[in-house]
Write an enzyme that holds these catalytic residues in place. Structure first.
Site, PDB file in Angstrom:
ATOM      1  NE  ARG A  17     -14.180  10.069  30.769  1.00 27.24           N
ATOM      2  CZ  ARG A  17     -13.386  11.052  30.356  1.00 27.24           C
ATOM      3  NH1 ARG A  17     -12.767  10.933  29.177  1.00 27.24           N
ATOM      4  NH2 ARG A  17     -13.215  12.138  31.088  1.00 27.24           N
ATOM      5  CE  LYS A  66      -8.679   8.972  25.479  1.00 27.86           C
ATOM      6  NZ  LYS A  66      -8.413   7.870  26.439  1.00 27.86           N
TER       7      LYS A  66
END
Length: 315
Positions: free
Chosen positions: A285, A245
């Protein structure tokens, strides 16, 4: 390794070119899947042209299926299949397009014995995916985007990942305002859980996710990481999703301030994943399953040390 599907599946066609009818009835509603003990790794499989990390890489059915099988072989407990990008600023697609993207992949992976979750905010897509063979629902909106989602999950009796969310991608930036991000995310997640329970979702099927990057700045993400124990205090398994991210890219920016490119954030992703597991996360994840599994294996062999979070009180 599972046998390859027959050649008439059309493996070199784009995922979006396939209809939603079942291919020969080879896949269907999966058996009940029990939430495994921590820590688990969930592998990301985006069959989208525009996801922030791997958009466009798995829009061909054969590529998507092969990658899903590979992630399972590398140790993923679940392969999380998504057909709509939720990156900040992304445009929405309609439900029919989303189903055209995900259902062929789900059917083929189900036939290959790969456990999957469906990453969607739409109840209709979740219902179709469950019928096609997924075993869990991962709703980044936590039920806010579609009031029918909790009923679909309750009827299926499947695990339900409830993520913290405040609005669709176009509004993420303007919604990233908090007085106390950890307390507010915790309380808003608790409200979503209560709504799911009221709709009939079993408490032992619920997993929560703080939603790093969803209506959150980089500093909000780090505050949630430091306050992870407050999320654990809700009493539900916590899924941690930091993989590649932008806040990791900003942390690793070059001397000129340019963020580290998406493809060069894997070491930081693994570090955040192992630290989350050590802090008590149920699962992580990630895009890169094998390296994450390797890092967790090292953590286990080292005695599975735990991160003890402390807070510094300002004078």
């Amino acid at each position: 390794m599972p046998e390859a599907p027959p050649p008439d599946v059309g493996y070199r066609r784009s995922v979006g070119d396939f209809g939603v009818a079942n291919h020969g009835g080879r896949a269907g509603r999966a058996e009940r899947w029990e939430i495994p003990d921590a820590p688990v790794v969930m592998g990301v499989l985006n069959v989208t042209p525009d996801s922030f990390s791997d958009g466009g890489r798995y829009t061909v059915l054969g590529d998507a299926v092969a990658h899903g099988i590979q992630m399972r072989a590398e140790g993923a407990a679940l392969v999380d299949v998504g057909g709509e990008s939720t990156r900040p600023g992304a445009d929405r697609i309609d439900a029919e397009t989303e189903q055209r993207r995900v259902l062929p992949v789900i059917r083929e992976l189900a036939a290959a014995g790969v456990p999957m979750s469906i990453d969607t905010t739409r109840a209709a897509v979740a219902a179709a995916a469950l019928e096609a063979g997924v075993v869990a629902v991962n709703d980044v909106s936590g039920g806010l985007a579609d009031p029918d989602m909790a009923k679909v999950v309750a009827d299926a009796g499947c695990p339900y990942v409830i993520m913290h969310w405040r609005g669709h991608s176009r509004r993420m930036t303007e919604l990233a305002t908090y007085h106390d991000v950890v307390a507010e995310v915790r309380d808003e997640l608790a409200a979503r859980v209560d709504e799911a329970l009221a709709a009939g979702v079993d408490s032992d099927k619920i997993i929560i996710d703080p939603g790093l990057g969803f209506a959150k700045t980089a500093e909000h993400n780090w505050q949630l990481t430091r306050g992870f124990d407050q999320l654990l205090a809700l009493g539900y398994p916590v899924l941690f999703g930091a993989s590649r991210k932008s806040y990791l890219g900003r942390l690793l920016a070059g001397p000129d301030g340019t963020p580290r490119p998406v493809g060069e954030r894997e070491a930081a992703t693994i570090a955040t994943s192992v630290l989350a597991v050590a802090a008590g996360a149920w699962g992580v994840r990630v895009h890169q399953v094998r390296d994450t599994m390797d890092a967790i294996a090292v953590w286990r062999a080292s005695g599975a040390p735990r991160v003890i979070q402390t807070r510094v009180t300002q004078p």
